[in-house]
Motif scaffolding. Structure first.
Motif, PDB file in Angstrom:
ATOM      1  N   GLY B 113       0.839  -1.188   0.000  1.00  0.00           N
ATOM      2  CA  GLY B 113       0.000   0.000   0.000  1.00  0.00           C
ATOM      3  C   GLY B 113       0.879   1.244   0.000  1.00  0.00           C
ATOM      4  O   GLY B 113       0.711   2.158  -0.816  1.00  0.00           O
ATOM      5  N   TYR B 138       7.334  -5.175   1.515  1.00  0.00           N
ATOM      6  CA  TYR B 138       6.647  -6.308   2.142  1.00  0.00           C
ATOM      7  C   TYR B 138       5.258  -6.404   1.518  1.00  0.00           C
ATOM      8  O   TYR B 138       4.374  -5.610   1.807  1.00  0.00           O
ATOM      9  CB  TYR B 138       6.514  -6.092   3.654  1.00  0.00           C
ATOM     10  N   ASN B 140       1.770  -8.002   0.746  1.00  0.00           N
ATOM     11  CA  ASN B 140       0.743  -8.952   1.195  1.00  0.00           C
ATOM     12  C   ASN B 140      -0.593  -8.768   0.484  1.00  0.00           C
ATOM     13  O   ASN B 140      -1.592  -9.373   0.850  1.00  0.00           O
ATOM     14  CB  ASN B 140       0.556  -8.869   2.722  1.00  0.00           C
ATOM     15  N   TYR B 143      -3.962  -3.765   2.564  1.00  0.00           N
ATOM     16  CA  TYR B 143      -3.573  -2.795   3.572  1.00  0.00           C
ATOM     17  C   TYR B 143      -3.820  -3.473   4.913  1.00  0.00           C
ATOM     18  O   TYR B 143      -4.962  -3.572   5.355  1.00  0.00           O
ATOM     19  CB  TYR B 143      -4.453  -1.539   3.517  1.00  0.00           C
ATOM     20  N   GLY B 144      -2.773  -3.979   5.533  1.00  0.00           N
ATOM     21  CA  GLY B 144      -2.966  -4.660   6.809  1.00  0.00           C
ATOM     22  C   GLY B 144      -3.458  -3.708   7.885  1.00  0.00           C
ATOM     23  O   GLY B 144      -4.493  -3.938   8.517  1.00  0.00           O
TER      24      GLY B 144
HETATM   25 MG   LIG Z   1       0.258  -4.509   2.580  1.00  0.00          MG
END
Ligand SMILES: [Mg+2]
Ligand SMILES: Cc1ncc(C[n+]2csc(CCOP(=O)(O)OP(=O)(O)O)c2C)c(N)n1
Ligand code: SF4
Lengths: 603, 351
Positions: B113, B138, B140, B143-144
């Motif tokens: 993000g 990083y 994934n 947006y953690g």
């Molecule tokens: Mg992320």
């Protein structure tokens, strides 16, 4: 304040943008300056590269006043598109000179002004073969014509032309020829010189002509800045251009050839702010020049630097807003934006230079203040100061100056500590110590814009958070006596009224004040030079029944700051606002205050 | 939650690096990320890489943006200075920091993000400037920190935890880095330390901008069935194209290389990368080839990993700016001040 006279009048040259008139206008102004007569130059130009109208105004001011007059006495009208405006603007008794290659009888409609037609284009077309040089030579020809009308010293002009073309001496004869065309035609056909004209004086010794951006750039060089980042924007671009130029001359290691500076043209102002903060955090003296739109974009990073306590210097060369506004016109419209830039409780240190000499000095002040207080510092210039040529005292430098790098611990100093905590107020003066990366493992800390306690650790605990932001407020307040002190000019007799102004309003206010006093209205004047306001500012307001706050924006931003940040009663502060985008002139200030005083009966 | 300093307890006979430091000397404060978060594994790999390279922690600088991933700098190497900047703007901060002092080792940590949405412009421009730093992305797919919205690296058809499939094409950080002129481009997986650690070491030693796109699953918001950034999916489609061994300068130069090995790549500090081809015709020194291979991987739903591209020959930002070996922040003021006489002299043109 009446009509024009010897060494007291205004010339306004109207041309078309992109026709190369800038150097001709500079020549005209410098000639008068070299004749020892003080001058004020104002470039009123469009946001355009070629084709739109542009004006250059030269005020000849034997009294040495530095502001605009507000009247025009000699109009050098070289742009048919603006003839009507140029005639209308002339003061009764004024003179308009135009290119009569194409006669314009309608120009003589005004009977109270004199119109002088000089067939500049025809003469230049006859004398020069190349199309582009005809256009350029016409500029020189109008300088020659003006020289005849104003009694300018041709020897001075010749010397200047030779300096101008020092690297291309073969261009000198043609330029001198063009000058002579204008000069001779006017001398032969009209009574010369005009009643208002130039007579040599001795009032420009020790003075220079310089614009504020160039002076600020020199200030950055002398102040020891090694890093600058920016995204091009009128009117701040010439500041970075100046820095680059002087660094290339003065900051290249003669032995190794390596640069002792780094300039990065950023992809936008968000990046320019980040670059500046990163460099500064890592120990370089760093700055970024910009204008209002740039400050808007930088706001998030400005709050970060404020809260994480990273020095940074922002040069805001203010231009007319809102939004893109009028990018080449001047205003003082970012005062409130900069005072409180960014979200959350943020307040900043501002310095307000009033002329190029102060730009030089205050650039150095700003670099010192930022590092001393570990916070963003805003240098509040504007187009008038930044881009116009001002006559100021020669810049001087004290070689014993030592930059105030603030509380930065050396590796040895860190070694001597039991523990190091970035935000601990060890000395009780609200300013903590900082360390630079790479000095000492014991001095390492983590910089963050998220909640942190005085030890520099992450926190979401209210009391810990408050402890830090309360110290930040106290730190900011303590800067009030460290920013450049206000300058007060007192009336000879006791004055019931005062004026407060900042920055480029200064010369017009100074002159208006003198003239008000001469006409029986004594007024004191305080020029504020820094924010937070020092105690003197409050005392000045206290000491007067009425204080006129003269500023160049619609919303009385300076007055708003004075209301918010001093104990002054609101009613006492009367706003005098000028926000057309043209540099302030003394007549406006004089008239407004005189009327206000009459209405309020407070003289 | 207030973080605290993790106590350092040494094991006996623990291996030490050339500085006499143990791996635990490269620890940070205790992580506050979710248990099982890929980011923690990457941070452990970073600590290991710095330890093995014998970097003095205080001679390294860790910077990040905002996000779960960007919290990482506090979770390793406490003795290094670090900065958590603002969302998407770490590249600018890092570039300024690098400009001020060329003597330190810089590592930037960002999320998908942080890098591919709000910070896309800054990332691209830091790449373009060939800033001498290692940039860890990083990745994934979500947006953690703001609870699981799709990021710009989410694949078409990848399903969100709350249902709903992503429809927009992904931005592939490796393709982006190649297109914008990165001089070191790698991709790896938080679950493969064998591959990741040498890549980190090589990236740290690379002169110029090194990007490692690390697939680093978010166990809380993007590790379910139907997600293309889950552990299971990544293990399944993981495709190492080339293996890179990092050989520090102190080790002996190996003259003969194994079957299938490419020429070693020399780094500026004398270390070298030994590349082992895992695919038939892959040469990471060929930018156009790397680009084609990355695009081909995309079309085959393959997660192409390893050192995808390296070029040690392009000038980094310092070289282009001609700032020389001495850090800017170490030039004494006496050498920066042109002097009063010079000022007088240069003002002659203002008269
Ligand atoms: Mg992320
Ligand atoms: C200007 C701004 N806008 C929005 C946010 C909210 N925000 C914080 S982290 C984040 C996304 C982080 O995603 P990523 O970089 O992928 O990190 P992850 O948490 O997935 O590791 C957002 C949108 C913010 N901090 N700042
Ligand atoms: S939310 Fe996801 S990315 Fe954030 S810490 Fe938890 S697992 Fe990691």
């Amino acid at each position: 304040m009446n009509g024009p006279s010897v060494n007291d009048f205004v010339i306004k040259v109207a041309t078309v943008n992109g026709t190369g008139s800038a150097s001709a206008n500079g020549l005209l102004m410098k000639t008068i300056f070299r004749m020892g007569v003080p001058v004020v130059g104002k470039n009123i130009f469009p946001s355009n590269i070629q084709g739109l109208p542009t004006w250059y105004e030269i005020r000849v001011t034997g009294d040495g006043y530095g502001g605009r007059d507000g009247n025009v006495h000699l109009s050098v009208a070289m742009n048919p598109d603006t003839y009507a405006d140029d005639v209308a603007e002339l003061t009764p008794g004024g003179v308009l000179m135009y290119d009569s290659t194409w006669p314009r009888p309608q120009l003589t409609a005004r009977t109270d002004v004199t119109v002088i037609g000089v067939p500049l284009s025809r003469m230049c077309n006859d004398a020069f073969a190349v199309a582009r040089s005809r256009v350029l030579m016409k500029n020189m020809a109008y300088v020659g014509a003006a020289a005849a009308l104003l009694n300018l010293d041709m020897a001075v002009i010749q010397a200047l032309v030779e300096e101008m073309f020092a690297s291309k001496p073969r261009l000198v004869p043609d330029n001198m020829k063009a000058l002579a065309l204008g000069f001779d035609y006017v001398s032969e056909n009209f009574e010369c010189p005009l009643p208002f004209r130039v007579m040599s004086m001795n009032k420009t010794e020790g003075k220079i002509i310089i614009d504020g951006n160039t002076a600020a750039a020199l200030g950055c060089v002398y102040g020891g800045a090694t890093f600058g980042a920016w995204y091009p924007i009128t009117p701040s671009t010439s500041l970075m251009d100046g820095f680059a130029e002087y660094c290339a001359k003065l900051r290249v290691d003669p032995e190794t050839g390596f640069n002792k500076f780094c300039i990065i043209q950023a992809e936008d102002e968000l990046a320019a702010a980040g670059l500046t903060i990163g460099a500064s955090w890592n120990g370089a003296r760093a700055f970024t020049p910009t204008s209002g739109p740039g400050i808007s974009l930088m706001s998030e990073f400005i709050g970060y630097a404020y809260y994480a306590e990273v020095p940074m210097v922002l040069f805001d060369i203010q231009r007319v807003g809102p939004s893109t506004g009028m990018p080449t016109r001047t205003q003082q419209c970012d005062i409130q934006l900069c005072a409180y830039a960014s979200h959350g409780d943020t307040r900043h240190i501002l310095v307000f230079p009033a002329n190029p000499r102060e730009c030089f000095e205050m650039a150095v002040n700003a670099l010192d203040l930022a590092e001393r207080f570990q916070t963003p510092v805003f240098f509040m210039s504007d187009i008038d100061i930044g881009m116009n040529d001002w006559m100021v005292d020669e810049l001087t430098w004290d070689d014993t100056y030592i930059p105030d790098r603030g509380k930065v611990l050396t590796a040895e100093e860190v070694d001597g500590l039991d523990t190091f905590h970035r935000y601990l107020d060890v000395d009780g003066d609200t300013i903590p110590y900082r360390t630079l990366p790479g000095t000492n493992p014991k001095g390492s800390y983590f910089l963050r814009g998220s909640g942190h306690n005085k030890f520099g650790r992450y926190t979401e605990k209210g009391p810990e958070y408050k402890e830090v932001v309360d110290r930040l407020l106290a730190k900011w307040k303590s800067a009030a006596e460290a920013v450049p002190a206000p300058i007060t000019i007192s009336a000879r007799s006791k004055a019931r009224c005062g004026i407060i102004a900042v920055g480029s309003s200064d010369p017009a206010v100074l002159e208006a004040r003198d003239r008000l006093e001469a006409s029986g209205i004594p007024v004191d004047y305080m020029r504020v030079r820094g924010f937070p306001f020092s105690k003197e500012v409050e005392a000045f307001i206290d000491a007067h029944e009425q204080v006129f706050v003269v500023e160049q924006n619609r919303d009385a931003q300076l007055r708003g700051l004075l209301v918010a940040e001093t104990t002054a009663p609101k009613e006492k502060l009367v706003a005098i606002l000028h926000y057309s985008g043209e540099p302030l002139n003394f007549r406006f200030v004089y008239d407004e205050i005189q009327t206000a005083v009459k209405v309020r009966k407070i003289a | 939650m207030t973080s605290f300093v993790k106590p350092k307890i040494r094991r006996k006979q623990e291996p030490v690096n050339t500085l006499g430091m143990v791996r635990a000397d490269y620890d940070g404060t205790a992580s506050t990320l979710c248990a099982g978060c890929g980011h923690d594994s990457v941070n452990a790999a970073l600590a290991r890489a710095f330890f093995e390279l014998s970097v003095e922690p205080h001679m390294a600088v860790k910077v990040s943006g905002i996000g779960c991933s960007s919290k990482s700098p506090t979770y390793f190497m406490s003795d290094a200075h670090g900065a958590n900047t603002v969302h998407g703007r770490m590249p600018a901060f890092a570039t300024g920091a690098v400009a001020a002092n060329s003597d330190l080792t810089y590592i930037g940590i960002s999320g998908d993000g942080d890098s591919l949405s709000i910070g896309l412009g800054q990332m691209a421009h830091a790449i373009r400037r060939n800033v001498n730093m290692l940039y860890m992305l990083y990745n994934n797919g979500v947006y953690g920190l703001t609870k699981g919205q799709f990021s710009a690296s989410a694949d078409i058809g990848s399903v969100a935890k709350k249902g709903g499939a992503n429809e927009l094409p992904p931005i592939d950080p490796a393709a982006l880095a190649l297109a914008t002129g990165a001089t070191f481009v790698a991709r790896s997986f938080s679950g493969d330390r064998e591959q990741l650690i040498p890549l980190i070491k090589a990236g740290l030693r690379h002169t110029g901008f090194a990007v490692i796109d690390v697939i680093s699953p978010c166990v809380t918001f993007n590790d379910h069935k139907g997600s293309t950034k889950s552990y299971a999916h990544t293990y399944k489609y993981f495709h190492p194209a080339v293996h890179a061994d990092f050989v520090p300068p102190s080790e002996e130069i190996i003259t003969a290389y194994e079957e299938g090995e490419l020429m070693p790549v020399e780094m500026h500090d004398g270390s070298r990368i030994r590349l082992r081809k895992l695919d038939s015709d892959y040469d990471p020194r060929d930018r156009a080839g790397a680009f084609a291979k990355v695009l081909e991987g995309q079309s085959k739903d393959e997660i192409l990993t390893g050192l995808l591209y390296i070029n040690e020959d392009l000038p980094d930002m310092h070289a282009r700016k001609n700032t020389g070996p001495r850090p800017l922040n170490q030039i004494p003021y006496s050498e920066l001040n042109p002097g009063a006489a010079k000022l007088k002299d240069l003002q002659r043109s203002f008269r």
